[in-house]
Design a protein around this motif. Structure first.
Motif, PDB file in Angstrom:
ATOM      1  N   ASN B 128       0.813  -1.227   0.000  1.00  0.00           N
ATOM      2  CA  ASN B 128       0.000   0.000   0.000  1.00  0.00           C
ATOM      3  C   ASN B 128       0.842   1.270   0.000  1.00  0.00           C
ATOM      4  N   SER B 129       2.180   1.125  -0.033  1.00  0.00           N
ATOM      5  CA  SER B 129       3.031   2.312  -0.149  1.00  0.00           C
ATOM      6  C   SER B 129       2.682   3.076  -1.417  1.00  0.00           C
ATOM      7  N   ALA B 130       2.767   4.403  -1.331  1.00  0.00           N
ATOM      8  CA  ALA B 130       2.699   5.242  -2.533  1.00  0.00           C
ATOM      9  C   ALA B 130       4.056   5.207  -3.218  1.00  0.00           C
ATOM     10  N   PRO B 131       4.093   5.535  -4.520  1.00  0.00           N
ATOM     11  CA  PRO B 131       5.396   5.642  -5.179  1.00  0.00           C
ATOM     12  C   PRO B 131       6.074   6.961  -4.838  1.00  0.00           C
ATOM     13  N   THR B 132       7.392   6.989  -4.928  1.00  0.00           N
ATOM     14  CA  THR B 132       8.107   8.270  -4.934  1.00  0.00           C
ATOM     15  C   THR B 132       8.040   8.805  -6.357  1.00  0.00           C
ATOM     16  N   PRO B 133       8.434  10.075  -6.588  1.00  0.00           N
ATOM     17  CA  PRO B 133       8.644  10.499  -7.975  1.00  0.00           C
ATOM     18  C   PRO B 133       9.677   9.571  -8.618  1.00  0.00           C
ATOM     19  N   PRO B 134       9.658   9.429  -9.955  1.00  0.00           N
ATOM     20  CA  PRO B 134      10.583   8.479 -10.619  1.00  0.00           C
ATOM     21  C   PRO B 134      12.048   8.726 -10.250  1.00  0.00           C
ATOM     22  N   GLU B 135      12.434   9.995 -10.069  1.00  0.00           N
ATOM     23  CA  GLU B 135      13.827  10.294  -9.733  1.00  0.00           C
ATOM     24  C   GLU B 135      14.101  10.100  -8.235  1.00  0.00           C
ATOM     25  N   GLY B 136      13.076   9.772  -7.480  1.00  0.00           N
ATOM     26  CA  GLY B 136      13.242   9.543  -6.054  1.00  0.00           C
ATOM     27  C   GLY B 136      13.110  10.810  -5.233  1.00  0.00           C
ATOM     28  N   LEU B 137      13.160  10.634  -3.924  1.00  0.00           N
ATOM     29  CA  LEU B 137      13.152  11.749  -2.976  1.00  0.00           C
ATOM     30  C   LEU B 137      14.534  11.839  -2.343  1.00  0.00           C
ATOM     31  N   THR B 138      15.040  13.055  -2.160  1.00  0.00           N
ATOM     32  CA  THR B 138      16.295  13.252  -1.439  1.00  0.00           C
ATOM     33  C   THR B 138      16.025  14.286  -0.355  1.00  0.00           C
ATOM     34  N   LEU B 139      15.936  13.834   0.881  1.00  0.00           N
ATOM     35  CA  LEU B 139      15.454  14.689   1.976  1.00  0.00           C
ATOM     36  C   LEU B 139      16.135  14.327   3.292  1.00  0.00           C
ATOM     37  N   PRO B 140      16.150  15.293   4.217  1.00  0.00           N
ATOM     38  CA  PRO B 140      16.718  14.993   5.538  1.00  0.00           C
ATOM     39  C   PRO B 140      15.835  14.027   6.329  1.00  0.00           C
ATOM     40  N   VAL B 141      16.493  13.310   7.206  1.00  0.00           N
ATOM     41  CA  VAL B 141      15.834  12.297   8.030  1.00  0.00           C
ATOM     42  C   VAL B 141      15.388  12.904   9.357  1.00  0.00           C
ATOM     43  N   ALA B 142      14.182  12.529   9.769  1.00  0.00           N
ATOM     44  CA  ALA B 142      13.732  12.840  11.137  1.00  0.00           C
ATOM     45  C   ALA B 142      13.605  11.506  11.868  1.00  0.00           C
ATOM     46  N   TRP B 143      14.484  11.297  12.855  1.00  0.00           N
ATOM     47  CA  TRP B 143      14.582   9.977  13.496  1.00  0.00           C
ATOM     48  C   TRP B 143      13.720   9.889  14.745  1.00  0.00           C
ATOM     49  N   PHE B 144      13.020   8.768  14.859  1.00  0.00           N
ATOM     50  CA  PHE B 144      12.253   8.453  16.064  1.00  0.00           C
ATOM     51  C   PHE B 144      12.658   7.065  16.550  1.00  0.00           C
ATOM     52  N   ALA B 145      13.037   6.975  17.813  1.00  0.00           N
ATOM     53  CA  ALA B 145      13.513   5.701  18.351  1.00  0.00           C
ATOM     54  C   ALA B 145      12.407   4.661  18.398  1.00  0.00           C
ATOM     55  N   SER B 146      11.146   5.114  18.381  1.00  0.00           N
ATOM     56  CA  SER B 146      10.034   4.156  18.431  1.00  0.00           C
ATOM     57  C   SER B 146       8.777   4.785  17.845  1.00  0.00           C
ATOM     58  N   PHE B 147       7.808   3.920  17.586  1.00  0.00           N
ATOM     59  CA  PHE B 147       6.513   4.384  17.111  1.00  0.00           C
ATOM     60  C   PHE B 147       5.883   5.346  18.123  1.00  0.00           C
TER      61      PHE B 147
END
Lengths: 470, 470
Positions: B128-147
């Motif tokens: 059920n994931s959506a696609p990225t744009p064909p060239e992909g996404l290049t973005l900073p990460v926001a990290w979460f240690a848990s849900f």
């Protein structure tokens, strides 16, 4: 680790020809008083048991550099990282010794059964593989249960076919099954090409049952035109073998966009703990900085450079030593051993007391062997007593050395093998699974203790390690 | 196995609401004389201990069919193969019950760290994931240690970022850690989308330390626009977490060419051993024929269909039974449970004595639980005594059922759980490593023995298994 096929077969199956001049260790019968162990060595072993330098090195290398195949930009980043680390660890004379390496580059790769039923297969090209046409090859399979069976196929019998060689590799503590079963990789593609095969796939040379194919270099004999050559994962090879045994003809589709791209820069990173007696010879130790592109090179051979470097660093605390300890993070090992050859070319004229490397992962050292001149024979009981304290036995086997130090050993330089258990090593060797996860920090520290023990005894030994000129 | 997030959380964390009417088993204190075990059941257990039907089924399915994702042509081939096998095994009324399934299809996928240092990552899109744009996404990460940490992020706080949730999953024998840690997959993408994230990567919901990412379905809440959502392998997620903790901003590149492609044909394969007393109700057992595309669906759930089918077949030898045993190889389980829903829609009006499934791999059954009406309470000591002989204890837990039979259990049909040990299951669940290699033939046979035991007792029990109408 890697080796050229013939050198490996010679080394592992028959014992290294280079070592035939070394004295065989005397088997001990009955109770013989052991040599006393220097309290300084015992203290060093205790420090090693709590030292995390090696784990920090291999963690940094696999996290901040990652895959670093020969001739790649990543390998260049690895060298820069290495210089920074070795300086920070307190080594002297840290520098890069550059050379060029002929470079093979992996592109898109895929394989699938197309008949009698579709089945995707996990595959990895072997180093030096030729490319398939861009649209791939779709051809019937000719199955051989082993490399020996392939050798029995007559010339021309494989024309228009993809050879499939499926010999299995059982785990061995000394890694010797890599030498015997590995022939399917080292020489199988060349032998299949000689018999007219359009391509070859082999069961991975590995002891696991996973989907991760084991890559590694293959050598085409002079005059043989390279063909596309790849390894299926063990799991996929077993599935393919089951399909073949059902009796219907099996057709494979194989795409390998792999190419030789010519010479690229590589280099060895060299660091030292300078000694007080240059004439006593350099102690050369190390491992290799390059690794296959599929994993992050933790056990092959981040571990080896981490172990030897951490052990050398432990010796820094004990004041100056007689002999210079030179730690080398060799560049190309995997695709042809050009790093070791470049080192030998540059340093053959310097007196060397010893050349030794660590290149079989990070599981515990269980055995050691030596290749010493008679003058250094008294070192053997001292090493035996000290290494026994940490579970290492003195084997009767002569030294294998390894690809990186082989060119120096070939010049008659003394050597020591600290053999690691290979029982798990070939589960992950040359696969995407060669990552930090495979390293057990406890066993890694035991490796550091074994190397620190050997270094402490060898660096200050009054005995001559350089063979007298004949 | 799969489940929708909320159903799973409800089932595993709080006990199935469906089972609240079932009697709790009486804890036994002191020495109570056990129920006698029917010698015919003992003989059946002995035959099961040497029966290779289940292993042959899962071998054939993984070799001759392989991956069979929902709505694919391969799933159609699997149904045809299933009909052939079930007929050959001697079942009656073998047929396919078709329905359509909304289909999500995986395309090319890749991920890599691009800053502070390049690092390729192993990744798999979530169903059920959506696609990225064909060239992909290049973005900073926001990290979460848990849900849970993700849930604390304020609305809009993730705009222009790729969320990275890295909670680890510990092995549990009953698989309950899948319910708690799995929320990062079931609901994480929807919650990240609510907070503005451009995409999300999670640490695989798995108990291994390998490079094989664990896929699985994710559910976007009504009104939430799906975003690209993928799982990193555990090894890659740990590497990424180490990089994040070094403190420099981390940028990811993510490509997911994954798409919803609309409704496609699926179907349940049904087979029977006809009983003599239709009013006593059908015993419905089975597993699911579909599997994720990455592996060959050996433990999820070739094993389940193999175990239940082999157990039913063992009962064929014993003459006609009171109740019809109906074996169903359910179609879609992984992407929405449409197979179980289609079955319930078609068969809800038939009297059912029991509905039970096997969908937690092939490791040994260690516990059983029942959801019976009072009229069938005497069956519990008989089941307990017989199953104890092969190492299965009677648990106090009410039945979970499973995605395939849940719609029938929801109608009040009786159920039995034969719980397999999940201690290894989530090492390979939904990965490329779900292959025949993961199945231990000895443990598989114990599963067959457990199911044959339960079937033998239930198929001929004089007690009513259908609850009396209130």
């Amino acid at each position: 680790m890697t080796r050229s096929a013939l050198a490996l077969a010679a080394c592992l199956l028959a014992g290294s020809a280079l070592a035939q001049t070394a004295p065989l260790p005397v088997p001990r019968r009955g109770a013989v008083a052991p040599a006393p162990v220097d309290p300084a060595v015992i203290a060093l072993q205790d420090r090693a048991a709590h030292d995390d330098t090696a784990y920090a090195i291999v963690t940094g290398l696999t996290t901040q550099v990652g895959p670093r195949p020969d001739g790649s930009a990543a390998e260049g980043r690895a060298r820069d990282w290495a210089v920074e680390q070795l300086k920070a660890l307190g080594f002297a004379n840290v520098h890069i010794e550059p050379y060029d390496v002929p470079t093979w580059q992996r592109g898109n790769e895929s394989a699938a059964v197309v008949a009698p039923n579709p089945l995707p297969l996990h595959v990895a090209g072997l180093g030096n593989s030729a490319p398939t046409p861009p649209e791939g090859l779709t051809l019937p399979v000719a199955w051989f249960a082993s490399f020996n069976d392939l050798l029995l196929a007559p010339p021309g019998s494989l024309t228009g076919r993809i050879a499939f060689v499926s010999n299995a590799m059982a785990p061995t503590q000394d890694g010797s099954s890599y030498g015997s079963e590995g022939r399917a990789r080292f020489m199988g593609p060349s032998e299949a090409a000689r018999r007219g095969a359009a391509a070859i796939v082999i069961r991975s040379i590995g002891t696991d049952h996973s989907r991760a194919p084991h890559t590694g270099v293959t050598d085409f004999a002079p005059g043989v035109t390279p063909i596309p050559a790849a390894a299926l994962s063990v799991s996929d090879a077993e599935n393919l073998e089951r399909l073949v045994k059902l009796g219907k003809p099996v057709t494979l589709h194989l795409v390998l966009d792999d190419h030789q791209i010519g010479p690229r820069p590589s280099g060895n990173v060299v660091a030292e703990i300078p000694g007080t007696h240059p004439a006593a010879g350099v102690i050369l130790i190390g491992g290799h900085l390059d690794c296959w592109d599929l994993g992050t090179g933790a056990i092959d051979d981040g571990a080896g450079i981490a172990i030897t470097t951490a052990a050398a660093r432990l010796l820094m605390g004990g004041g100056p030593h007689r002999r210079t300890i030179r730690v080398v993070w060799f560049g190309d090992e995997e695709t042809g051993g050009f790093g070791g050859q470049a080192y030998a070319k540059a340093h053959a004229r310097e007196p060397h007391a010893l050349a030794a490397e660590s290149d079989l992962g990070a599981d515990r050292v269980w055995r050691f062997g030596t290749q010493f001149p008679e003058s250094a024979a008294p070192l053997i009981p001292r090493l035996t007593a000290a290494l026994e304290r940490i579970g290492v036995v003195h084997g009767s086997k002569l030294v294998d050395g390894g690809t990186d130090v082989e060119p120096m050993l070939a010049l008659g330089v003394s050597g020591i093998d600290l053999n690691q258990s290979a029982l798990r090593y070939f589960d992950w060797h040359h696969t995407s699974e060669d990552t930090l996860d495979r390293i057990d920090p406890d066993q890694l520290r035991q490796n550091v203790a074994a190397w620190a023990t050997a270094l402490a005894i060898l660096a200050d030994a009054p005995e001559a390690l350089i063979p007298a000129k004949p």
